[in-house]
Motif scaffolding. Structure first.
Motif, PDB file in Angstrom:
ATOM      1  N   LEU A   1       0.821  -1.042  -0.034  1.00  0.00           N
ATOM      2  CA  LEU A   1      -0.018  -0.159  -0.086  1.00  0.00           C
ATOM      3  C   LEU A   1       0.675   1.473   0.064  1.00  0.00           C
ATOM      4  O   LEU A   1       2.226   1.065   0.299  1.00  0.00           O
ATOM      5  N   ASN A   2       0.291   2.395  -0.361  1.00  0.00           N
ATOM      6  CA  ASN A   2       1.061   3.582  -0.316  1.00  0.00           C
ATOM      7  C   ASN A   2       1.317   3.951   1.141  1.00  0.00           C
ATOM      8  O   ASN A   2       0.508   3.701   2.078  1.00  0.00           O
ATOM      9  N   LYS A   3       2.226   4.850   1.181  1.00  0.00           N
ATOM     10  CA  LYS A   3       2.716   5.181   2.689  1.00  0.00           C
ATOM     11  C   LYS A   3       1.771   6.059   3.278  1.00  0.00           C
ATOM     12  O   LYS A   3       1.718   6.369   4.314  1.00  0.00           O
ATOM     13  N   TYR A   4       1.259   7.178   2.498  1.00  0.00           N
ATOM     14  CA  TYR A   4       0.436   8.358   2.964  1.00  0.00           C
ATOM     15  C   TYR A   4      -0.769   8.201   2.279  1.00  0.00           C
ATOM     16  O   TYR A   4      -1.108   8.305   1.178  1.00  0.00           O
ATOM     17  N   SER A   5      -1.975   8.486   3.075  1.00  0.00           N
ATOM     18  CA  SER A   5      -3.141   8.291   2.656  1.00  0.00           C
ATOM     19  C   SER A   5      -3.887   9.787   2.750  1.00  0.00           C
ATOM     20  O   SER A   5      -3.688  10.071   4.193  1.00  0.00           O
ATOM     21  N   ASN A   6      -4.369  10.357   1.922  1.00  0.00           N
ATOM     22  CA  ASN A   6      -5.234  11.718   1.974  1.00  0.00           C
ATOM     23  C   ASN A   6      -6.644  11.438   2.713  1.00  0.00           C
ATOM     24  O   ASN A   6      -7.032  12.249   3.381  1.00  0.00           O
ATOM     25  N   ASP A   7      -7.182  10.441   2.170  1.00  0.00           N
ATOM     26  CA  ASP A   7      -8.560  10.098   2.344  1.00  0.00           C
ATOM     27  C   ASP A   7      -8.909   8.671   2.472  1.00  0.00           C
ATOM     28  O   ASP A   7      -7.990   7.869   1.911  1.00  0.00           O
ATOM     29  N   VAL A   8      -9.881   8.228   3.269  1.00  0.00           N
ATOM     30  CA  VAL A   8     -10.174   6.825   3.436  1.00  0.00           C
ATOM     31  C   VAL A   8     -11.946   6.866   3.595  1.00  0.00           C
ATOM     32  O   VAL A   8     -12.387   7.707   4.074  1.00  0.00           O
ATOM     33  N   LYS A   9     -12.511   5.794   2.795  1.00  0.00           N
ATOM     34  CA  LYS A   9     -13.926   5.584   2.812  1.00  0.00           C
ATOM     35  C   LYS A   9     -14.248   4.021   2.900  1.00  0.00           C
ATOM     36  O   LYS A   9     -13.687   3.273   2.314  1.00  0.00           O
ATOM     37  N   TRP A  10     -15.080   3.859   3.728  1.00  0.00           N
ATOM     38  CA  TRP A  10     -15.663   2.650   3.939  1.00  0.00           C
ATOM     39  C   TRP A  10     -17.109   2.337   2.923  1.00  0.00           C
ATOM     40  O   TRP A  10     -17.799   3.490   3.037  1.00  0.00           O
ATOM     41  N   GLY A  11     -17.055   1.306   2.126  1.00  0.00           N
ATOM     42  CA  GLY A  11     -18.039   1.030   1.411  1.00  0.00           C
ATOM     43  C   GLY A  11     -19.410   0.933   2.061  1.00  0.00           C
ATOM     44  O   GLY A  11     -19.551   0.724   3.228  1.00  0.00           O
ATOM     45  N   ASN A  12     -20.497   0.786   1.314  1.00  0.00           N
ATOM     46  CA  ASN A  12     -21.969   0.630   1.935  1.00  0.00           C
ATOM     47  C   ASN A  12     -22.585  -0.526   0.757  1.00  0.00           C
ATOM     48  O   ASN A  12     -22.182  -0.763  -0.266  1.00  0.00           O
ATOM     49  N   THR A  13     -23.592  -0.996   1.446  1.00  0.00           N
ATOM     50  CA  THR A  13     -24.653  -2.020   0.605  1.00  0.00           C
ATOM     51  C   THR A  13     -23.715  -3.168   0.170  1.00  0.00           C
ATOM     52  O   THR A  13     -22.939  -4.110   0.989  1.00  0.00           O
ATOM     53  N   SER A  14     -23.593  -3.151  -1.358  1.00  0.00           N
ATOM     54  CA  SER A  14     -22.799  -4.326  -1.770  1.00  0.00           C
ATOM     55  C   SER A  14     -21.493  -4.148  -1.539  1.00  0.00           C
ATOM     56  O   SER A  14     -20.665  -5.268  -1.648  1.00  0.00           O
ATOM     57  N   THR A  15     -20.878  -3.072  -0.965  1.00  0.00           N
ATOM     58  CA  THR A  15     -19.374  -3.005  -0.886  1.00  0.00           C
ATOM     59  C   THR A  15     -19.017  -2.931   0.674  1.00  0.00           C
ATOM     60  O   THR A  15     -18.321  -2.086   1.167  1.00  0.00           O
ATOM     61  N   LYS A  16     -19.854  -3.214   1.407  1.00  0.00           N
ATOM     62  CA  LYS A  16     -19.667  -3.074   2.898  1.00  0.00           C
ATOM     63  C   LYS A  16     -18.608  -3.598   3.677  1.00  0.00           C
ATOM     64  O   LYS A  16     -18.081  -3.399   4.516  1.00  0.00           O
ATOM     65  N   ASN A  17     -17.869  -4.518   2.906  1.00  0.00           N
ATOM     66  CA  ASN A  17     -16.655  -5.128   3.163  1.00  0.00           C
ATOM     67  C   ASN A  17     -15.329  -4.520   2.567  1.00  0.00           C
ATOM     68  O   ASN A  17     -14.379  -5.191   2.632  1.00  0.00           O
ATOM     69  N   LYS A  18     -15.611  -3.302   1.851  1.00  0.00           N
ATOM     70  CA  LYS A  18     -14.581  -2.935   1.429  1.00  0.00           C
ATOM     71  C   LYS A  18     -14.092  -1.505   1.939  1.00  0.00           C
ATOM     72  O   LYS A  18     -14.987  -0.804   1.927  1.00  0.00           O
ATOM     73  N   ILE A  19     -13.048  -1.076   1.577  1.00  0.00           N
ATOM     74  CA  ILE A  19     -12.447   0.010   2.059  1.00  0.00           C
ATOM     75  C   ILE A  19     -11.520   0.643   1.033  1.00  0.00           C
ATOM     76  O   ILE A  19     -10.694  -0.036   0.550  1.00  0.00           O
ATOM     77  N   ALA A  20     -11.618   2.094   0.697  1.00  0.00           N
ATOM     78  CA  ALA A  20     -10.979   2.569  -0.395  1.00  0.00           C
ATOM     79  C   ALA A  20     -10.158   3.811   0.363  1.00  0.00           C
ATOM     80  O   ALA A  20     -10.636   4.429   1.154  1.00  0.00           O
ATOM     81  N   THR A  21      -8.800   3.591  -0.044  1.00  0.00           N
ATOM     82  CA  THR A  21      -7.805   4.667   0.267  1.00  0.00           C
ATOM     83  C   THR A  21      -7.520   5.444  -0.951  1.00  0.00           C
ATOM     84  O   THR A  21      -7.353   5.095  -2.141  1.00  0.00           O
ATOM     85  N   ALA A  22      -7.128   6.853  -0.583  1.00  0.00           N
ATOM     86  CA  ALA A  22      -6.771   7.745  -1.611  1.00  0.00           C
ATOM     87  C   ALA A  22      -5.364   8.063  -1.317  1.00  0.00           C
ATOM     88  O   ALA A  22      -5.153   8.822   0.123  1.00  0.00           O
ATOM     89  N   ALA A  23      -4.224   8.221  -2.258  1.00  0.00           N
ATOM     90  CA  ALA A  23      -2.976   8.568  -1.612  1.00  0.00           C
ATOM     91  C   ALA A  23      -2.364   9.865  -2.415  1.00  0.00           C
ATOM     92  O   ALA A  23      -3.125  10.450  -3.351  1.00  0.00           O
ATOM     93  N   THR A  24      -1.274  10.372  -2.078  1.00  0.00           N
ATOM     94  CA  THR A  24      -0.781  11.493  -2.378  1.00  0.00           C
ATOM     95  C   THR A  24      -0.152  11.388  -4.011  1.00  0.00           C
ATOM     96  O   THR A  24      -0.057  12.401  -4.825  1.00  0.00           O
ATOM     97  N   ASN A  25       0.396  10.147  -4.292  1.00  0.00           N
ATOM     98  CA  ASN A  25       0.979   9.781  -5.542  1.00  0.00           C
ATOM     99  C   ASN A  25      -0.324   9.857  -6.613  1.00  0.00           C
ATOM    100  O   ASN A  25       0.251   9.273  -7.610  1.00  0.00           O
ATOM    101  N   GLY A  26      -1.417   9.752  -6.431  1.00  0.00           N
ATOM    102  CA  GLY A  26      -2.708   9.837  -7.315  1.00  0.00           C
ATOM    103  C   GLY A  26      -3.091   8.362  -7.373  1.00  0.00           C
ATOM    104  O   GLY A  26      -3.997   8.170  -8.327  1.00  0.00           O
ATOM    105  N   SER A  27      -3.027   7.495  -6.641  1.00  0.00           N
ATOM    106  CA  SER A  27      -3.497   6.055  -6.721  1.00  0.00           C
ATOM    107  C   SER A  27      -4.481   5.772  -5.630  1.00  0.00           C
ATOM    108  O   SER A  27      -4.662   6.448  -4.881  1.00  0.00           O
ATOM    109  N   ILE A  28      -5.607   4.926  -6.124  1.00  0.00           N
ATOM    110  CA  ILE A  28      -6.695   4.671  -5.250  1.00  0.00           C
ATOM    111  C   ILE A  28      -6.515   3.064  -5.037  1.00  0.00           C
ATOM    112  O   ILE A  28      -6.477   2.382  -5.953  1.00  0.00           O
ATOM    113  N   ALA A  29      -6.677   2.571  -3.824  1.00  0.00           N
ATOM    114  CA  ALA A  29      -6.392   1.327  -3.184  1.00  0.00           C
ATOM    115  C   ALA A  29      -7.785   0.846  -2.658  1.00  0.00           C
ATOM    116  O   ALA A  29      -8.258   1.395  -1.938  1.00  0.00           O
ATOM    117  N   ILE A  30      -8.449  -0.275  -3.135  1.00  0.00           N
ATOM    118  CA  ILE A  30      -9.722  -0.985  -2.712  1.00  0.00           C
ATOM    119  C   ILE A  30      -9.211  -1.980  -1.988  1.00  0.00           C
ATOM    120  O   ILE A  30      -8.678  -3.162  -2.533  1.00  0.00           O
TER     121      ILE A  30
END
Length: 770
Positions: free
Chosen positions: A117-146
């Motif tokens: 994973l990226n070392k620094y995260s700008n934002d993080v969001k927990w999914g809902n309904t069909s993605t209630k077990n998934k977490i998305a993170t936004a990084a400073t290098n422009g990548s998004i990890a699910i």
């Protein structure tokens, strides 16, 4: 050390009459406290007047923990709650963990940080309904990890690298958890369907600067709002990705945060300009419906659940508190928390009373509204203010029985009464400011005549070139507004300082007679000496002048007695030869460019103590608070009086402030220009620049590189004539409200028959050009 041992728990208790009973953990209270490391925090002790009714109901019962703290040993930047609100994911520079939050403790569930994973995260969001077990993170290098956290294991489900710069915010669709929206520093917003492995389905280009925040509408799944670096807010429909539906120039500076209201049409924005603005996105009005002024730049905003008029915010820099505002009373926060030692970087509502927050101080904190500070409860609801126009405005507290009585009077009993009350208390509708908890009123007290003050300020002569004429004019002006004592004062000053130095005609006559005696050795009338002849002529002239002087005093001189005295005034008493005063001598003075013969008693004038009289006069008017008279006397008399500079400065500054309050700008400028005190004279040499704004983008025109002809921001011509649309090269006039203007003669012709702006902007300029 275990994760549980790292948790620091704070408890707040009321002060019951008997000790509260301890929960049954199967152990004694002492051992139970030792095992769970509960810490009783007593740093915030409230008085009964500062405690809410909900908090008082907890007295004598088992107390629930109002504050929980957990140290994550790294600076935190964002957090997001699970759909069931039992867990929370926190992200930071060196941390990405899932925490279990219960009523009594906080424990770590997963550590999602790994080398992939990226070392620094700008934002993080927990999914809902069909993605209630998934977490998305936004990084400073422009990548998004699910990440997938289901089934008790953690794995990287997908990694997206389509943004060229840092991703500032990400957001799941509230009704379809497979839709993910991102906002980036590359000035674009992208939408993904996580069920499809392809690239972004849509790319939204706001054609502005960097995108700082995006938020889906909680009611309409197709609408979302975006905040931009240049202060704009845009409303989009994901079914129309080519153009935005609406754009607002919301803030001066960056818009850093957005949040939709539960009604689906209202949105709150916070910016670097220290303002929180409430917008109706379904209205054509381009002005905010409410504005909240903060002390620092706003980093995050979020509406409070089940309280449609309350919104929480935190600062971008220098303030570690989280404020909760009521938009019906936007000038002071209703509550605030200050548990963090550094700036909060994110917060969310666990429910309507419990707030979760994270900060740069490495702590995640759960805090209850009952342990917050309430500034409003410390303020008096009674106030009073005095207007310069001699009016007093006051407000007093309206008690509950008075509120109920007023409501019963204002709402007639009918079948619709219940529906009306329900509409006011609905959690999805913002209430308007129509329910006041105070009685207000205005009273007029005749203690200061502002009309007379303004008339005197505009008509007084303050020049000291001709003291006699200035005193004569000022006395008549004071008499016109029925200031009789002031008129008498000016007449006294006229007699004390307005008479020029007398010319001794006797000495002049003696000199002429001596010369005539030397030149003429044979007198024409030897039986009568020349001295006797001149003495008889002098007596005749004196009698004639005295009669004329008495007649003139009856017509011109004001009464020197009290206003209630109806007797005749200005009479000159005839004195016999046995008078104790010496025989008056005939003198000549100059008054109003005419040579007037008058009597002058040199012995009496020499004995008058003018300085003592003037000091008593100044003391009297200073005690009365009449700085207008004090300043005018100083300007008229000039160097003839000596008063301490400190006292003079105080009078001048007070008088100028009064003139400014009554908007008598010309009179104030004249006073400043006529004063010879350096500190007062300096006021006309400061702030001499008039700043204007562009009439297209309304940005201030400061240090223009285009010579003040073209706006540096919108690159359009500055302030052409609103009538002929040509560049104004002569006299130019403009409205400071809407920034539109034009040629002077065009504006005169237009506003002679109209009040609104000629451009059609709707502003009521109401220009009065003479």
């Amino acid at each position: 050390m275990s994760d549980r041992s790292k948790t620091v728990v704070g408890r707040f208790f009321d002060r019951p009459s008997t000790p509260p009973s301890w929960p049954n953990f199967g152990q004694t209270p002492e051992t139970d406290l030792t095992n769970h490391l509960f810490t009783l925090t007593t740093s915030h002790v409230w008085s009964d007047t500062n405690r809410s009714s909900n908090e008082k109901q907890l007295s004598g019962n088992v107390q629930r923990i109002l504050k929980l703290k957990h140290n994550l040993n790294s600076s935190l930047t964002a957090l997001s709650a699970s759909p069931d609100h039992n867990q929370v994911v926190v992200a930071g520079r060196e941390v990405l963990k899932v925490l279990n939050v219960s009523e009594r403790e906080i424990t770590e569930e997963f550590n999602l940080k790994n080398r992939h994973l990226n070392k620094y995260s700008n934002d993080v969001k927990w999914g809902n309904t069909s993605t209630k077990n998934k977490i998305a993170t936004a990084a400073t290098n422009g990548s998004i990890a699910i990440l997938d956290v289901g089934n008790g294991r953690t794995k990287i489900d997908r990694k997206i690298d389509e943004h060229s710069r840092a991703v500032n915010r990400i957001c799941f669709n509230p009704t379809n958890g497979s839709i993910l929206l991102s906002a980036s520093q590359d000035c674009t917003m992208k939408l993904w369907d996580l069920r499809e492995p392809d690239s972004a389905r849509f790319t939204f280009e706001g054609k502005c600067e960097n995108v700082r925040d995006v938020q889906f509408n909680s009611i309409n799944q197709y609408d979302f709002a975006a905040a931009f670096e240049n202060g704009a807010i845009q409303k989009w429909d994901i079914r129309k990705p080519t153009i935005h539906e609406r754009k607002l120039n919301a803030h001066l500076g960056s818009v850093l945060a957005l949040d939709w209201h539960s009604d689906g049409r209202t949105i709150a924005s916070g910016g670097r300009d220290k303002l929180i603005k409430i917008w109706d996105m379904n209205s054509d009005n381009r002005r905010p419906r409410d504005v909240i002024h903060s002390m620092t730049s706003i980093a995050r905003v979020q509406w409070r659940p089940d309280h449609p008029n309350e919104i929480a915010s935190c600062a971008l820099l220098s303030d570690s508190r989280i404020f909760i505002w009521n938009i019906r009373r936007p000038f002071i926060a209703s509550y605030y928390f200050e548990e963090h030692e550094d700036v909060p970087t994110g917060f969310l509502w666990h429910n309507s009373d419990v707030l979760w927050s994270c900060s740069k101080d490495k702590f995640f904190i759960q805090q209850d509204i009952n342990c917050s500070y309430r500034p409003l409860s410390l303020l008096s609801k009674c106030s009073i203010g005095w207007s310069v126009y001699d009016k007093i405005a006051f407000s007093i507290e309206k008690y509950d029985d008075l509120i109920a009585e007023d409501q019963s009077r204002s709402i007639p009993p009918s079948s619709n009464q219940f529906r009306i009350i329900q509409r006011r208390t609905s959690p999805n509708i913002i209430e308007t400011r129509n329910e006041f908890q105070q009685k207000t009123g205005i009273a007029s007290l005749p203690t200061f005549d502002h009309k007379a003050f303004s008339y005197l300020a505009e008509n007084y002569i303050i020049s000291n070139h001709d003291i006699w004429s200035a005193c004569e004019h000022n006395a008549k002006i004071a008499w016109d507004v029925q200031r009789f004592r002031t008129a008498q004062t000016w007449k006294i000053i006229q007699l004390l300082y307005g008479i020029l130095e007398p010319v001794d005609n006797n000495a002049h006559k003696d000199k002429e007679s001596a010369n005539s005696l030397l030149n003429d050795s044979s007198p024409t009338n030897p039986s009568k000496s020349s001295n006797e002849t001149k003495e008889s002529d002098s007596i005749k002239d004196l009698n004639t002048v005295t009669e004329k002087h008495n007649e003139s005093l009856d017509d011109e001189v004001y009464s020197f007695y009290d206003d209630d005295d109806d007797d005749e005034f200005g009479q000159v008493e005839e004195r016999g030869k046995d008078s104790e005063f010496q025989q008056p001598r005939r003198t000549t003075i100059k008054m109003k460019s005419d040579i007037v013969q008058s009597t002058y008693n040199s012995t009496l004038c020499r004995n008058w103590d003018k300085e003592s009289i003037m000091m008593q006069l100044f003391d009297y008017y200073a005690e009365q608070g009449d700085v207008q008279m004090c300043v005018t006397l100083i300007l008229v008399l000039g160097d003839m009086i000596k008063i301490s500079q400190e006292r003079v400065e105080q009078w001048f500054f007070s008088y100028i402030e009064l003139l400014h309050r009554f908007q008598l700008w010309c009179a104030a400028t004249h006073i400043i220009s006529s004063c010879r005190v350096p500190s007062v004279e300096m006021m006309n040499q400061q702030s001499t620049t008039i700043y204007t704004t562009c009439n297209n983008c309304f940005r201030p025109i400061l240090n223009s590189r285009s010579g003040y002809w073209i706006c540096d921001k919108c690159r359009k011509m500055l302030n052409p004539c609103s009538i002929c649309h040509n560049t104004v090269k002569g006299l130019y006039t403009w409205c400071q409200g809407c920034s539109h203007g034009g040629h002077l003669f065009h504006m005169k012709e237009w506003f002679s028959a109209n009040n609104e702006c000629p451009t059609g902007c709707g502003h009521n300029c109401s220009v009065a050009i003479e």
